[in-house]
Design a protein around this motif. Structure first.
Motif, mmCIF file in Angstrom:
data_model
loop_
_atom_site.group_PDB
_atom_site.id
_atom_site.type_symbol
_atom_site.label_atom_id
_atom_site.label_comp_id
_atom_site.label_asym_id
_atom_site.label_seq_id
_atom_site.Cartn_x
_atom_site.Cartn_y
_atom_site.Cartn_z
ATOM 1 N N GLN A 112 1.041 -1.197 0.137
ATOM 2 C CA GLN A 112 -0.551 0.247 0.040
ATOM 3 C C GLN A 112 0.751 1.141 -0.289
ATOM 4 O OE1 GLN A 112 -3.009 0.249 3.046
ATOM 5 N NE2 GLN A 112 -4.397 -0.702 1.489
ATOM 6 N N VAL A 113 0.389 2.198 -0.560
ATOM 7 C CA VAL A 113 1.252 3.625 -0.754
ATOM 8 C C VAL A 113 -0.159 4.732 -0.809
ATOM 9 C CG1 VAL A 113 2.203 5.156 -1.983
ATOM 10 C CG2 VAL A 113 2.961 2.932 -2.537
ATOM 11 N N ASN A 114 0.306 5.875 0.423
ATOM 12 C CA ASN A 114 -0.918 6.639 0.633
ATOM 13 C C ASN A 114 0.086 7.979 0.742
ATOM 14 O OD1 ASN A 114 -3.101 4.423 1.457
ATOM 15 N ND2 ASN A 114 -1.946 4.272 3.262
ATOM 16 N N VAL A 115 -1.120 8.354 0.016
ATOM 17 C CA VAL A 115 -0.459 10.047 -0.607
ATOM 18 C C VAL A 115 -1.430 11.319 -0.369
ATOM 19 C CG1 VAL A 115 1.758 9.421 -1.948
ATOM 20 C CG2 VAL A 115 -0.343 10.058 -2.883
ATOM 21 N N ALA A 116 -0.967 12.116 -0.369
ATOM 22 C CA ALA A 116 -2.184 13.270 0.045
ATOM 23 C C ALA A 116 -2.290 14.258 -1.292
ATOM 24 C CB ALA A 116 -1.508 14.146 1.032
ATOM 25 N N GLU A 117 -3.771 13.873 -2.505
ATOM 26 C CA GLU A 117 -3.749 15.251 -3.052
ATOM 27 C C GLU A 117 -2.831 16.504 -2.763
ATOM 28 O OE1 GLU A 117 -7.821 15.874 -4.332
ATOM 29 O OE2 GLU A 117 -7.512 15.976 -5.643
ATOM 30 N N GLY A 118 -2.181 16.391 -4.306
ATOM 31 C CA GLY A 118 -1.209 17.039 -4.681
ATOM 32 C C GLY A 118 0.487 16.857 -4.630
ATOM 33 N N ASN A 119 0.357 15.392 -3.712
ATOM 34 C CA ASN A 119 1.773 15.626 -3.499
ATOM 35 C C ASN A 119 2.129 14.774 -4.316
ATOM 36 O OD1 ASN A 119 1.970 17.216 -1.173
ATOM 37 N ND2 ASN A 119 1.684 15.300 0.138
ATOM 38 N N PRO A 120 3.479 14.419 -4.478
ATOM 39 C CA PRO A 120 3.974 14.023 -5.777
ATOM 40 C C PRO A 120 3.857 12.192 -5.187
ATOM 41 C CG PRO A 120 6.114 14.727 -4.454
ATOM 42 C CD PRO A 120 4.421 15.765 -3.889
ATOM 43 N N LEU A 121 4.396 11.263 -6.023
ATOM 44 C CA LEU A 121 3.705 9.549 -5.421
ATOM 45 C C LEU A 121 4.971 9.245 -5.951
ATOM 46 C CD1 LEU A 121 2.240 7.424 -7.787
ATOM 47 C CD2 LEU A 121 0.447 9.557 -7.288
ATOM 48 N N THR A 122 5.429 7.731 -5.622
ATOM 49 C CA THR A 122 6.461 6.726 -6.178
ATOM 50 C C THR A 122 5.558 5.811 -5.736
ATOM 51 O OG1 THR A 122 8.372 8.562 -5.860
ATOM 52 C CG2 THR A 122 8.793 6.330 -6.015
ATOM 53 N N VAL A 123 5.594 4.430 -6.804
ATOM 54 C CA VAL A 123 5.266 3.171 -7.056
ATOM 55 C C VAL A 123 6.013 2.240 -7.341
ATOM 56 C CG1 VAL A 123 3.388 1.668 -6.911
ATOM 57 C CG2 VAL A 123 2.739 3.852 -6.838
ATOM 58 N N LYS A 124 7.179 1.778 -6.537
ATOM 59 C CA LYS A 124 8.305 0.806 -6.491
ATOM 60 C C LYS A 124 8.247 -0.360 -6.922
ATOM 61 C CE LYS A 124 10.664 3.261 -2.207
ATOM 62 N NZ LYS A 124 11.151 3.335 -1.202
ATOM 63 N N LEU A 184 7.665 3.729 -10.611
ATOM 64 C CA LEU A 184 6.051 5.110 -11.173
ATOM 65 C C LEU A 184 6.064 5.779 -10.333
ATOM 66 C CD1 LEU A 184 4.155 5.124 -13.713
ATOM 67 C CD2 LEU A 184 2.552 3.747 -11.383
ATOM 68 N N LYS A 185 5.633 6.775 -10.891
ATOM 69 C CA LYS A 185 6.172 8.627 -10.317
ATOM 70 C C LYS A 185 5.505 9.390 -11.053
ATOM 71 C CE LYS A 185 10.960 8.045 -9.530
ATOM 72 N NZ LYS A 185 12.330 9.148 -9.072
ATOM 73 N N LYS A 186 4.727 10.117 -10.276
ATOM 74 C CA LYS A 186 3.358 10.959 -11.051
ATOM 75 C C LYS A 186 3.533 12.519 -9.736
ATOM 76 C CE LYS A 186 -0.995 12.843 -11.840
ATOM 77 N NZ LYS A 186 -2.022 11.822 -12.241
ATOM 78 N N PRO A 187 4.199 13.908 -10.409
ATOM 79 C CA PRO A 187 4.016 14.919 -9.485
ATOM 80 C C PRO A 187 3.738 15.485 -8.491
ATOM 81 C CG PRO A 187 5.046 15.259 -11.965
ATOM 82 C CD PRO A 187 4.192 14.375 -11.512
ATOM 83 N N SER A 188 2.032 15.144 -8.910
ATOM 84 C CA SER A 188 0.894 15.445 -8.911
ATOM 85 C C SER A 188 0.349 14.582 -8.307
ATOM 86 C CB SER A 188 0.587 16.823 -9.094
ATOM 87 O OG SER A 188 -0.575 17.381 -8.237
ATOM 88 N N ALA A 189 -0.762 14.207 -7.425
ATOM 89 C CA ALA A 189 -1.213 13.333 -7.057
ATOM 90 C C ALA A 189 -2.701 13.578 -7.226
ATOM 91 C CB ALA A 189 -1.245 12.406 -6.164
ATOM 92 N N LEU A 190 -3.761 12.652 -7.563
ATOM 93 C CA LEU A 190 -5.315 13.000 -7.895
ATOM 94 C C LEU A 190 -5.374 12.110 -6.824
ATOM 95 C CD1 LEU A 190 -5.574 14.134 -11.434
ATOM 96 C CD2 LEU A 190 -5.172 15.409 -9.514
ATOM 97 N N VAL A 191 -7.258 12.475 -6.425
ATOM 98 C CA VAL A 191 -7.314 11.160 -5.592
ATOM 99 C C VAL A 191 -8.190 10.676 -6.930
ATOM 100 C CG1 VAL A 191 -10.277 10.723 -4.664
ATOM 101 C CG2 VAL A 191 -8.796 13.092 -4.340
ATOM 102 N N SER A 192 -8.687 10.599 -7.714
ATOM 103 C CA SER A 192 -8.653 9.505 -8.377
ATOM 104 C C SER A 192 -7.691 8.573 -9.309
ATOM 105 C CB SER A 192 -9.636 10.025 -10.259
ATOM 106 O OG SER A 192 -8.516 11.220 -10.524
#
Lengths: 113, 118
Positions: free
Chosen positions: B10-22, B76-84
């Motif tokens: 599991q990875v939990n992040v707040a919306e707007g924060n960057p995310l990384t899935v390893k 896998l990365k994304k600069p700004s996470a969305l709830v969707s």
């Protein structure tokens, strides 16, 4: 453009019953495969085919048969259903191997009671 | 033997924060690497892939992934996470050295459940 179509979406079987999960693709893909998805185990390959008339076993083939009489269709047969075969089944196809991505169907959720 | 590891269930992040899935992998030859996303009660959707060339690949929905050969990773990365973006993510690999009965086989990780909270 339908892509990969699986039927049925849901199925409940009694132990010992047999059934066929259907998979059809309209992209003229040579490579087709069946996976099962179980919680915490990712996707495991059951059987695959590199073209019409050619099939081979994956990592969990026991209890399943496949055939590939046409490029479009790749049915998966459960010979005598067991509770251990309760799972979500996905069919996938790709243009080839190597760097080509696979396209997946929507899945069949099978419960064996 | 070929394999894929996704070390985080599991990875939990707040919306707007960057995310990384390893994702890390093991193959005999050179890898073809893929990321897929699965929304509830749906099939897997292709996000992006690495075949050769630039180590940073861009894909659908603003996702990107970085191939690191020395660390055998493809995060896998994304600069700004969305709830969707909340979904189950799978890393997969093909081994270009596979022949015969393993030709074309995709090896999947166990999946990482990404949750983005508002």
């Amino acid at each position: 453009n339908a892509g990969v179509t699986q039927t049925p979406k849901f199925q409940v079987l009694k132990t010992g019953q047999s059934m066929t999960l259907q998979c059809a693709q309209d992209m003229n893909h040579e490579y087709m495969s069946w996976y099962r998805q179980d919680p915490g185990m990712g996707l495991r390959l059951i059987h695959y085919s590199v073209g019409a008339g050619i099939t081979d076993q994956g990592e969990v083939p026991n209890g399943y048969n496949v055939s590939r009489s046409t490029t479009e269709d790749f049915p998966l047969r459960l010979l005598s259903a067991a509770p251990s075969q309760t799972s979500v089944y996905f069919c996938a196809s790709s243009y080839g191997t190597g760097g080509t991505e696979a396209f997946f169907g929507q899945g069949t959720r099978l419960t064996v009671v | 033997a070929q394999s894929v590891a996704q070390p985080e269930d599991q990875v939990n992040v707040a919306e707007g924060n960057p995310l990384t899935v390893k994702c890390t992998y093991s193959v005999s030859g050179n890898p073809y690497l893929f990321w897929y996303v699965q929304y509830p009660n749906r099939g897997l959707q292709f996000l992006l892939k690495y075949i050769t060339g630039d180590n940073l690949v861009k894909g659908s929905y603003g996702f990107e992934a970085e191939f690191n050969k020395s660390q055998t990773s493809f995060h896998l990365k994304k600069p700004s996470a969305l709830v969707s973006d909340s979904a189950l993510y799978f890393c997969a690999v093909r081994d270009n050295a596979d022949r015969g009965s393993t030709l074309g086989r995709l090896y999947f990780g166990r999946g990482t459940q990404l949750t983005v909270w508002p």
